[in-house]
Design an enzyme around this catalytic site. Structure first.
Site, mmCIF file in Angstrom:
data_model
loop_
_atom_site.group_PDB
_atom_site.id
_atom_site.type_symbol
_atom_site.label_atom_id
_atom_site.label_comp_id
_atom_site.label_asym_id
_atom_site.label_seq_id
_atom_site.Cartn_x
_atom_site.Cartn_y
_atom_site.Cartn_z
ATOM 1 N N ILE A 14 15.091 21.339 23.044
ATOM 2 C CA ILE A 14 13.865 20.618 22.720
ATOM 3 C C ILE A 14 13.992 19.972 21.341
ATOM 4 O O ILE A 14 14.514 20.572 20.406
ATOM 5 C CB ILE A 14 12.661 21.597 22.742
ATOM 6 C CG1 ILE A 14 12.569 22.307 24.092
ATOM 7 C CG2 ILE A 14 11.357 20.905 22.379
ATOM 8 C CD1 ILE A 14 12.421 21.399 25.282
ATOM 9 N N ASP A 15 13.485 18.744 21.215
ATOM 10 C CA ASP A 15 13.524 18.051 19.924
ATOM 11 C C ASP A 15 12.173 18.154 19.213
ATOM 12 O O ASP A 15 11.261 18.846 19.681
ATOM 13 C CB ASP A 15 13.992 16.605 20.094
ATOM 14 C CG ASP A 15 13.044 15.731 20.897
ATOM 15 O OD1 ASP A 15 11.867 16.100 21.088
ATOM 16 O OD2 ASP A 15 13.478 14.642 21.322
ATOM 17 N N VAL A 16 12.019 17.437 18.098
ATOM 18 C CA VAL A 16 10.793 17.515 17.295
ATOM 19 C C VAL A 16 9.566 16.992 18.040
ATOM 20 O O VAL A 16 8.436 17.281 17.646
ATOM 21 C CB VAL A 16 10.947 16.752 15.952
ATOM 22 C CG1 VAL A 16 12.016 17.400 15.088
ATOM 23 C CG2 VAL A 16 11.248 15.277 16.183
ATOM 24 N N HIS A 19 9.906 17.817 23.589
ATOM 25 C CA HIS A 19 10.509 17.632 24.911
ATOM 26 C C HIS A 19 12.031 17.593 24.775
ATOM 27 O O HIS A 19 12.559 17.627 23.669
ATOM 28 C CB HIS A 19 9.965 16.376 25.615
ATOM 29 C CG HIS A 19 10.160 15.116 24.862
ATOM 30 N ND1 HIS A 19 9.254 14.076 24.877
ATOM 31 C CD2 HIS A 19 11.157 14.674 24.057
ATOM 32 C CE1 HIS A 19 9.680 13.080 24.150
ATOM 33 N NE2 HIS A 19 10.837 13.419 23.649
#
Length: 135
Positions: A14-16, A19
């Site tokens: 997951i990114d910032v 998602h």
């Protein structure tokens, strides 16, 4: 032939934005291609015995829906078309609701393991692709 690989989105993917990071989709697709080769009985060692390696030369991907932590995904991989030494695999990443989250066309080339130059596809690989209608 169609291969399906199931996976669950992990927290480390997951990114910032909360998602799956776009680069992870490419990794999911790579895992799907490896599953396709395995099901076709063409693991890496089989290619080495044939004196070839495969190299990805183009990925055309469409990001359709976001994937989030805990999502259950299926990577679907199937043969699309083949040339002399290049071939295209069609892939989709589908969520548990049946929605396409990403789709891609991935072009690879077979190359000679020693000379590192393109080499015609071996028949064992070519037979996995649909015949081209000459009409």
């Amino acid at each position: 032939m169609q291969a399906k690989l199931s996976l669950v989105v992990r927290s480390t993917e997951i990114d910032v934005n909360g998602h799956v990071n776009n680069a992870k989709y490419l990794e999911y697709l790579e895992w799907g291609r490896e599953e396709w080769y395995e099901q076709a009985k063409l693991p890496y060692e089989a290619f080495l015995q044939l004196g070839i390696q495969t190299v990805t030369v183009n990925i055309n991907i469409n990001y359709r829906r976001e994937c989030r932590q805990g999502d259950q995904l299926t990577v679907i991989t199937q043969a699309d078309k083949a040339g002399r030494s290049s071939y295209v695999l069609r892939q989709e990443i589908v969520n548990a609701r049946g929605e396409v989250c990403a789709d891609a066309l991935v072009t690879s080339v077979t190359m000679d393991s020693d000379t590192r130059k393109s080499k015609p596809m071996p028949e064992r690989l070519r037979t996995l692709f649909p015949e081209v209608d000459a009409n």
